[in-house]
Write a protein that holds these residues in place. Structure first.
Motif, PDB file in Angstrom:
ATOM      1  N   SER A   1     -25.543   8.244 115.872  1.00  0.00           N
ATOM      2  CA  SER A   1     -25.740   8.866 114.980  1.00  0.00           C
ATOM      3  C   SER A   1     -25.604  10.838 114.538  1.00  0.00           C
ATOM      4  CB  SER A   1     -26.511   9.738 113.629  1.00  0.00           C
ATOM      5  OG  SER A   1     -27.382   9.564 113.979  1.00  0.00           O
TER       6      SER A   1
ATOM      7  N   LEU B   1     -22.243  11.145 117.095  1.00  0.00           N
ATOM      8  CA  LEU B   1     -21.100  11.206 116.349  1.00  0.00           C
ATOM      9  C   LEU B   1     -21.054  13.032 115.743  1.00  0.00           C
ATOM     10  CD1 LEU B   1     -18.896   9.851 114.897  1.00  0.00           C
ATOM     11  CD2 LEU B   1     -21.049   9.419 112.949  1.00  0.00           C
ATOM     12  N   ALA B   2     -22.371  13.180 115.533  1.00  0.00           N
ATOM     13  CA  ALA B   2     -22.644  14.657 115.728  1.00  0.00           C
ATOM     14  C   ALA B   2     -22.066  15.511 115.703  1.00  0.00           C
ATOM     15  CB  ALA B   2     -23.514  15.291 114.434  1.00  0.00           C
TER      16      ALA B   2
ATOM     17  N   LYS C   1     -19.336  15.289 118.727  1.00  0.00           N
ATOM     18  CA  LYS C   1     -18.118  14.708 118.582  1.00  0.00           C
ATOM     19  C   LYS C   1     -17.467  15.612 117.682  1.00  0.00           C
ATOM     20  CE  LYS C   1     -14.555  11.470 119.060  1.00  0.00           C
ATOM     21  NZ  LYS C   1     -14.914   9.977 119.022  1.00  0.00           N
ATOM     22  N   ARG C   2     -17.985  16.084 116.234  1.00  0.00           N
ATOM     23  CA  ARG C   2     -17.072  15.856 114.904  1.00  0.00           C
ATOM     24  C   ARG C   2     -17.442  17.444 114.959  1.00  0.00           C
ATOM     25  NH1 ARG C   2     -20.147  13.720 110.918  1.00  0.00           N
ATOM     26  NH2 ARG C   2     -18.821  11.812 110.725  1.00  0.00           N
ATOM     27  N   THR C   3     -18.517  17.917 115.770  1.00  0.00           N
ATOM     28  CA  THR C   3     -18.628  18.914 115.979  1.00  0.00           C
ATOM     29  C   THR C   3     -17.164  19.816 116.975  1.00  0.00           C
ATOM     30  OG1 THR C   3     -21.036  19.649 115.126  1.00  0.00           O
ATOM     31  CG2 THR C   3     -19.758  21.354 116.724  1.00  0.00           C
TER      32      THR C   3
ATOM     33  N   GLU D   1     -15.077  17.822 116.890  1.00  0.00           N
ATOM     34  CA  GLU D   1     -13.705  18.350 116.573  1.00  0.00           C
ATOM     35  C   GLU D   1     -12.937  19.615 115.969  1.00  0.00           C
ATOM     36  OE1 GLU D   1     -13.183  14.012 114.425  1.00  0.00           O
ATOM     37  OE2 GLU D   1     -13.148  13.489 116.376  1.00  0.00           O
ATOM     38  N   LEU D   2     -14.220  20.333 115.304  1.00  0.00           N
ATOM     39  CA  LEU D   2     -14.022  21.575 114.671  1.00  0.00           C
ATOM     40  C   LEU D   2     -13.459  22.510 115.117  1.00  0.00           C
ATOM     41  CD1 LEU D   2     -16.957  20.507 112.087  1.00  0.00           C
ATOM     42  CD2 LEU D   2     -14.618  20.640 111.241  1.00  0.00           C
TER      43      LEU D   2
ATOM     44  N   ALA E   1      -9.436  11.313 118.326  1.00  0.00           N
ATOM     45  CA  ALA E   1     -10.373  11.758 116.925  1.00  0.00           C
ATOM     46  C   ALA E   1     -11.510  10.011 115.872  1.00  0.00           C
ATOM     47  CB  ALA E   1      -9.902  12.114 116.329  1.00  0.00           C
ATOM     48  N   ILE E   2     -12.172  11.082 114.819  1.00  0.00           N
ATOM     49  CA  ILE E   2     -13.449  10.463 114.520  1.00  0.00           C
ATOM     50  C   ILE E   2     -12.134   9.155 113.279  1.00  0.00           C
ATOM     51  CG2 ILE E   2     -15.185   9.724 112.233  1.00  0.00           C
ATOM     52  CD1 ILE E   2     -16.242  12.305 114.662  1.00  0.00           C
ATOM     53  N   ASP E   3     -11.369   9.984 112.589  1.00  0.00           N
ATOM     54  CA  ASP E   3     -10.396   9.447 111.981  1.00  0.00           C
ATOM     55  C   ASP E   3      -9.294   8.750 112.921  1.00  0.00           C
ATOM     56  OD1 ASP E   3      -8.274  10.987 113.320  1.00  0.00           O
ATOM     57  OD2 ASP E   3      -8.086  12.234 111.419  1.00  0.00           O
TER      58      ASP E   3
END
Length: 166
Positions: A33, A36-37, A39-41, A43-44, A157-159
């Protein structure tokens, strides 16, 4: 001599093993987790960088068109101009639109970095560029102007979409 309960103050081997197993399980749940956080950061940050540069390119075009229409000048000798900047650096350094305005207008403070691209080079090689003459999915910059930017990262990306396609 009699042993009392107060003399047995240490932990047994079984208690230590059980504690280590519990800590390992907790760490194995938290680590994915946290990744994942992270990677999300990133991506933003990539979305924000792309939006910032694309907005600056559009603002440059609007200003260039406005200045030319106010001055009632014809496009340059080379033919019709696209009104887009020639390089990304022009957005940072500023442009006086061929001397049509008194001082250079800047559209970016700096060129943002791509959080996923690890290659070396200047900003014109770190970011993928497309000119207004290039096909929409081109990966080779025609160098006429800068119409669009994209990430050169091969990551997904995550999506499930590729960063190159953003």
């Amino acid at each position: 001599m009699r042993k009392t309960l107060a003399d047995n103050r240490g932990l047994s081997l079984i208690e230590l093993v059980v504690t280590m197993v519990i800590l390992t399980l907790l760490a194995s749940l938290i680590l994915p987790s946290a990744q994942l956080a992270s990677k999300r950061t990133k991506e933003l940050e990539l979305r924000r960088s792309l939006r910032e540069m694309r907005t600056a390119i559009d603002e440059y075009k609007k200003n260039h068109e406005k200045v030319q229409s106010e001055q009632k000048t014809l496009p340059g000798v080379e033919g019709l101009t696209t009104h887009y900047p020639k390089t990304l650096h022009l957005l940072v350094e500023g442009d006086d639109f061929g001397g049509l305005v008194k001082e250079k207008k800047k559209f970016l403070r700096r060129i943002p970095k791509d959080p996923f691209y690890t290659g070396d080079g200047d900003d014109d090689t770190v970011w993928g560029l497309r000119s207004s003459q290039d096909p929409p999915d081109s990966t080779n910059w025609g160098k006429e102007d800068v119409f669009d930017v994209y990430s050169k990262s091969d990551g997904v990306a995550i999506d499930g979409t590729k960063y190159k396609e953003w």
